[in-house]
Design a protein around this motif. Structure first.
Motif, PDB file in Angstrom:
ATOM      1  N   ALA A 106       0.991  -1.173   0.015  1.00 13.59           N
ATOM      2  CA  ALA A 106       0.005   0.041  -0.014  1.00 13.59           C
ATOM      3  C   ALA A 106       0.843   1.260  -0.061  1.00 13.59           C
ATOM      4  O   ALA A 106       1.993   1.298   0.556  1.00 13.59           O
ATOM      5  CB  ALA A 106      -0.936   0.147   1.186  1.00 13.59           C
ATOM      6  N   THR A 109      -0.885   8.241   0.183  1.00 17.60           N
ATOM      7  CA  THR A 109      -0.988   9.066  -0.945  1.00 17.60           C
ATOM      8  C   THR A 109      -1.146  10.546  -0.316  1.00 17.60           C
ATOM      9  O   THR A 109      -1.304  11.505  -1.156  1.00 17.60           O
ATOM     10  CB  THR A 109      -1.936   8.793  -1.942  1.00 17.60           C
ATOM     11  N   ARG A 110      -1.768  10.455   0.894  1.00 16.63           N
ATOM     12  CA  ARG A 110      -2.189  11.712   1.276  1.00 16.63           C
ATOM     13  C   ARG A 110      -1.888  12.030   2.991  1.00 16.63           C
ATOM     14  O   ARG A 110      -2.460  10.859   3.713  1.00 16.63           O
ATOM     15  CB  ARG A 110      -3.521  12.014   1.169  1.00 16.63           C
ATOM     16  N   ARG A 120      -4.743  12.243   9.757  1.00 21.69           N
ATOM     17  CA  ARG A 120      -4.853  11.258   8.971  1.00 21.69           C
ATOM     18  C   ARG A 120      -4.131  10.977   7.930  1.00 21.69           C
ATOM     19  O   ARG A 120      -3.805  11.801   7.061  1.00 21.69           O
ATOM     20  CB  ARG A 120      -6.383  11.904   8.529  1.00 21.69           C
ATOM     21  N   ARG A 122      -3.967   8.563   4.272  1.00 22.63           N
ATOM     22  CA  ARG A 122      -4.841   7.726   2.997  1.00 22.63           C
ATOM     23  C   ARG A 122      -3.771   6.860   2.453  1.00 22.63           C
ATOM     24  O   ARG A 122      -2.741   7.356   1.995  1.00 22.63           O
ATOM     25  CB  ARG A 122      -5.369   8.708   2.195  1.00 22.63           C
ATOM     26  N   GLU A 124      -3.378   3.951  -0.542  1.00 23.14           N
ATOM     27  CA  GLU A 124      -4.091   3.374  -1.675  1.00 23.14           C
ATOM     28  C   GLU A 124      -3.283   2.086  -2.242  1.00 23.14           C
ATOM     29  O   GLU A 124      -2.162   2.050  -2.152  1.00 23.14           O
ATOM     30  CB  GLU A 124      -4.102   4.495  -2.652  1.00 23.14           C
ATOM     31  N   VAL A 158      -6.612   5.567   6.659  1.00 20.06           N
ATOM     32  CA  VAL A 158      -7.759   5.227   5.716  1.00 20.06           C
ATOM     33  C   VAL A 158      -7.426   4.488   4.727  1.00 20.06           C
ATOM     34  O   VAL A 158      -6.285   5.020   4.050  1.00 20.06           O
ATOM     35  CB  VAL A 158      -8.258   6.714   5.368  1.00 20.06           C
ATOM     36  N   TYR A 159      -7.935   3.683   4.295  1.00 19.98           N
ATOM     37  CA  TYR A 159      -7.692   2.688   3.305  1.00 19.98           C
ATOM     38  C   TYR A 159      -8.773   3.044   2.056  1.00 19.98           C
ATOM     39  O   TYR A 159     -10.097   3.077   2.096  1.00 19.98           O
ATOM     40  CB  TYR A 159      -7.808   1.376   3.682  1.00 19.98           C
ATOM     41  N   ALA A 160      -7.880   3.264   0.876  1.00 23.56           N
ATOM     42  CA  ALA A 160      -8.847   3.607  -0.202  1.00 23.56           C
ATOM     43  C   ALA A 160      -9.767   2.617  -0.712  1.00 23.56           C
ATOM     44  O   ALA A 160     -10.858   2.906  -1.266  1.00 23.56           O
ATOM     45  CB  ALA A 160      -7.838   4.228  -1.295  1.00 23.56           C
ATOM     46  N   GLU A 161      -9.399   1.410  -0.618  1.00 23.37           N
ATOM     47  CA  GLU A 161     -10.246   0.275  -1.094  1.00 23.37           C
ATOM     48  C   GLU A 161     -11.336  -0.211  -0.523  1.00 23.37           C
ATOM     49  O   GLU A 161     -11.718  -1.314  -0.567  1.00 23.37           O
ATOM     50  CB  GLU A 161      -9.241  -0.948  -1.491  1.00 23.37           C
ATOM     51  N   GLY A 162     -11.989   0.784   0.311  1.00 23.54           N
ATOM     52  CA  GLY A 162     -13.122   0.346   1.049  1.00 23.54           C
ATOM     53  C   GLY A 162     -12.846  -0.566   2.247  1.00 23.54           C
ATOM     54  O   GLY A 162     -13.967  -1.196   2.894  1.00 23.54           O
ATOM     55  N   THR A 165     -10.846   2.037   8.331  1.00 17.97           N
ATOM     56  CA  THR A 165     -10.003   2.848   9.093  1.00 17.97           C
ATOM     57  C   THR A 165      -9.087   2.000  10.144  1.00 17.97           C
ATOM     58  O   THR A 165     -10.044   0.944  10.657  1.00 17.97           O
ATOM     59  CB  THR A 165     -10.280   3.985   9.496  1.00 17.97           C
TER      60      THR A 165
END
Length: 171
Positions: A106, A109-110, A120, A122, A124, A158-162, A165
């Motif tokens: 992973a 990215t932010r 926080r 993120r 991806e 926070v995980y972008a793939e749904g 958290t």
């Protein structure tokens, strides 16, 4: 293309067109390969395979928590797959270890400050496919962003793939 019946200038123009077309074809063939391997850009200061060099913190726990009282059973050691966080240089730098495929780690990215004591991050999935079906640790190191200057520091992943958290707290 006929070259011998042409003057020298016409031959040079024909050669340039021929080489220019070949170069354009090469660029069009190579560009997708270069961009196909590139995933999202990372905001981490540094990333590497392996776990944190400091004692980690499990989700919801705090680093530097009081010792276990007499007669109590200490919490079990973290299991593979559990995200970990730890100070690398308190209170300026911290690390996050995530578990996943060794070939498709992973990517952070932010990173944003949501309060003076909250950050926080993120994550991806990389653009790379296919991924190996193994479980490996990847650690990402971060500088504490400006505006996050209060301890304890709560870090929400926070995980972008749904996938939801995870919250970690560093004291």
């Amino acid at each position: 293309m006929r070259l011998w019946g042409q003057n020298p200038r016409q031959r040079r123009v024909a050669a340039v067109k021929r080489h220019g077309t070949a170069l354009a074809a090469l660029i069009l063939a190579v560009a997708p390969m270069l961009t196909g391997c590139a995933g999202p850009p990372s905001v981490a200061d540094r990333s590497y395979r392996g776990t944190l060099p400091t004692p980690p913190v499990s989700p919801g726990a705090t680093q530097g928590a009081p010792s276990v009282p007499p007669g109590a059973v200490p919490a079990p050691r973290l299991k593979l797959g559990t995200p970990e966080a730890g100070w690398l240089e308190k209170p300026r730098r911290f690390g996050i270890t995530l578990w996943g495929s060794s070939s498709c780690a992973a990517v952070p990215t932010r990173i944003e400050v949501t309060a003076p004591d909250r950050v926080r991050i993120r994550f991806e999935a990389p653009a790379q496919n296919p991924c190996t079906a193994d479980l490996a640790a990847t650690t990402h190191e971060f500088s504490v962003p400006a505006g996050a200057d209060t301890l304890p520091l709560t870090i929400t992943l926070v995980y972008a793939e749904g996938e939801g958290t995870t919250t970690l707290v560093l004291e």
